[in-house]
Design an enzyme around this catalytic site. Structure first.
Site, PDB file in Angstrom:
ATOM      1  N   SER A 214       0.790  -1.237   0.000  1.00 37.82           N
ATOM      2  CA  SER A 214       0.000   0.000   0.000  1.00 37.82           C
ATOM      3  C   SER A 214       0.817   1.278   0.000  1.00 37.82           C
ATOM      4  O   SER A 214       0.332   2.320  -0.428  1.00 37.82           O
ATOM      5  CB  SER A 214      -0.959   0.010   1.199  1.00 37.82           C
ATOM      6  OG  SER A 214      -0.241  -0.058   2.422  1.00 37.82           O
ATOM      7  N   HIS A 242      -5.825  -4.162  -0.914  1.00 38.01           N
ATOM      8  CA  HIS A 242      -5.715  -3.134  -1.956  1.00 38.01           C
ATOM      9  C   HIS A 242      -5.825  -3.744  -3.352  1.00 38.01           C
ATOM     10  O   HIS A 242      -5.218  -3.242  -4.312  1.00 38.01           O
ATOM     11  CB  HIS A 242      -4.404  -2.367  -1.801  1.00 38.01           C
ATOM     12  CG  HIS A 242      -4.383  -1.462  -0.610  1.00 38.01           C
ATOM     13  ND1 HIS A 242      -4.947  -0.204  -0.625  1.00 38.01           N
ATOM     14  CD2 HIS A 242      -3.901  -1.651   0.638  1.00 38.01           C
ATOM     15  CE1 HIS A 242      -4.796   0.359   0.559  1.00 38.01           C
ATOM     16  NE2 HIS A 242      -4.158  -0.495   1.348  1.00 38.01           N
ATOM     17  N   LYS A 273     -12.548  -0.842   2.112  1.00 40.36           N
ATOM     18  CA  LYS A 273     -11.925  -0.025   1.069  1.00 40.36           C
ATOM     19  C   LYS A 273     -12.840   0.001  -0.160  1.00 40.36           C
ATOM     20  O   LYS A 273     -13.816   0.731  -0.183  1.00 40.36           O
ATOM     21  CB  LYS A 273     -10.525  -0.545   0.760  1.00 40.36           C
ATOM     22  CG  LYS A 273      -9.558  -0.323   1.924  1.00 40.36           C
ATOM     23  CD  LYS A 273      -8.170  -0.796   1.608  1.00 40.36           C
ATOM     24  CE  LYS A 273      -7.169  -0.406   2.681  1.00 40.36           C
ATOM     25  NZ  LYS A 273      -7.478  -0.891   4.031  1.00 40.36           N
TER      26      LYS A 273
END
Length: 427
Positions: A214, A242, A273
């Site tokens: 990340s 991610h 996310k």
């Protein structure tokens, strides 16, 4: 005489007790006073070093355009993990509201006592199907999923082989396990192979890696890792926080990116996310693994169930992703546009072709000043510095979303060029 002696003795005893309590109170106050001094000195060191992290207050919903610090004029948001723009999607919000009315705000309990609702099981089934796995288990966060895996699965007879730049939650989860720990150099497959060669006496060897790292936006060589794991009889764990929902052709993550679907043994990811942006995490894999985690994983056994509105919102996101990969395609297009434009003006953009686009600055104070000037120009970004990244490697981490328009991308690049020239970051 005897009564007088007893009275004096009682008085002396009470005096001693008072003195002892007073002394203990003073010790406590002195100890806390010393502690406060230590804390304040540490805070002052953080301020003086230029890495103090301020929290800007958002006064609107999370979206591509937001209100910050009470100002009425909106700024373009380029620092959220809202990769698909679904945290404020009308269908996602509607699903959460309906769940709130039907199921309430929360369960007030852990899953195995009285905290499992039908929507929890339905979401777990959708997660498993999305990843092509047998089962899945929900957690309060991906941090909890990482904290709950290694301790439950591995013992002192086993070994964990971890990329040196893995996320803090993976590192902390590994620390809770009794397994022997090895670290291989970041994305260095020769180093990983050497460790695999020299650790064959262990019962289970688990290779742990982020799918995408990340801070730098670079992709783990998962295809190579899986080949080595097969060659040396190890298992593979990947954190896809991610990746899930937006990386790979249809958002199935780094497995799909390398066209090795089904090769990874254990996948952890987040609902906080791209998948709605609220909270929650999960582990998905074989039925046997998930059954073991339901029996042994401490964050699962001792944390409240995910709130129904969060579960329903995430469930709707999986429905949307199953129906179409259009948002994933927009993220990819926006990412290419931003990276190519920024590089054309001389900026050093770290990472691979991923929506995490770190603009390398180097100096921590300069990165902080750069971010402040960007906000003055209508762009909300944040400077990342030590201890989040190594000293001397500060950067502005830009995160691209499907909610960003072509105009948003263009305006942001223009602001970067303006501020970059002012601060002599570019010519």
């Amino acid at each position: 005489m005897n009564s007088l002696f007893k009275a004096n003795n009682q008085c002396l005893k009470q005096s001693i007790e008072i003195l002892w309590k007073t002394n203990q109170s003073l010790i406590k106050r002195n100890n806390w006073s010393t502690t406060k001094t230590i804390i304040n000195n540490e805070l002052e060191n953080i301020r003086n070093s230029g890495v103090w992290k301020s929290e800007r207050v958002i006064t609107s919903k999370q979206d591509s355009h937001i209100n910050v610090d009470g100002k009425t004029q909106q700024v373009i948001n380029f620092c959220a993990n809202n990769y698909l723009g679904l945290s404020s999607h009308p269908e996602v919000i509607k699903a959460a509201k309906e769940a709130l009315d039907k199921y309430g705000s929360g369960l007030s309990s852990v899953r195995f006592i009285c905290g499992t609702q039908d929507i929890h099981k339905q979401l777990e089934s959708k997660i498993a199907a999305f990843h092509g796995r047998e089962d899945a288990i929900l957690y309060a966060s991906c941090f909890d999923a990482n904290a709950g895996l290694f301790e439950a699965l591995l013992s002192a007879e086993d070994a964990i082989i971890s990329d040196e730049l893995n996320h803090a939650s993976i590192i902390d989860g590994i620390r809770l396990s009794k397994a022997q720990r090895f670290r291989y150099k970041h994305r260095n497959m020769d180093d990983l192979e050497n460790i695999l060669k020299n650790s064959q006496s262990f019962r289970i060897r688990l290779i742990a890696t982020d799918g995408v790292f990340s801070m730098d936006g670079n992709v783990s060589p998962l295809d190579h890792i899986c080949r080595l794991a097969k060659q040396y009889d190890a298992i593979v764990f990947v954190d896809e926080a991610h990746c899930t929902g937006f990386f790979g052709k249809t958002g199935r993550g780094s497995e799909q990116y390398f066209n090795i679907q089904g090769k990874v043994d254990i996948i952890n990811s987040t609902l906080g996310k791209a998948l709605g942006g609220a909270a929650g995490g999960y582990t998905t894999g074989s039925k046997e693994l998930i059954d073991l985690l339901r029996q042994r994983s401490r964050p699962y056994l001792f944390s409240n169930s995910l709130p129904p509105p969060v579960v329903a919102a995430a469930s709707k996101v999986f429905d949307l992703l199953t129906q179409s990969s259009a948002l994933t395609e927009i993220v990819e297009r926006n990412t290419f546009a931003f990276r190519s434009e920024m590089k054309s003006f001389g900026f050093n953009i770290l990472g691979d072709n991923h929506p995490i686009c770190p603009v390398f600055i180097g100096d921590a104070r300069l990165a902080s000043t750069f971010a402040d000037l960007m906000l003055e120009n209508g762009i909300y970004v944040i400077g990342f510095s030590y201890p989040v990244v190594p000293k001397g490697k500060a950067r502005i981490r830009v995160q691209i979303s499907a909610a960003h328009s072509d105009k948003d991308i263009k305006q942001t690049v223009e602001a970067f060029v303006k501020v970059g020239r002012k601060l002599n970051v570019i010519q």
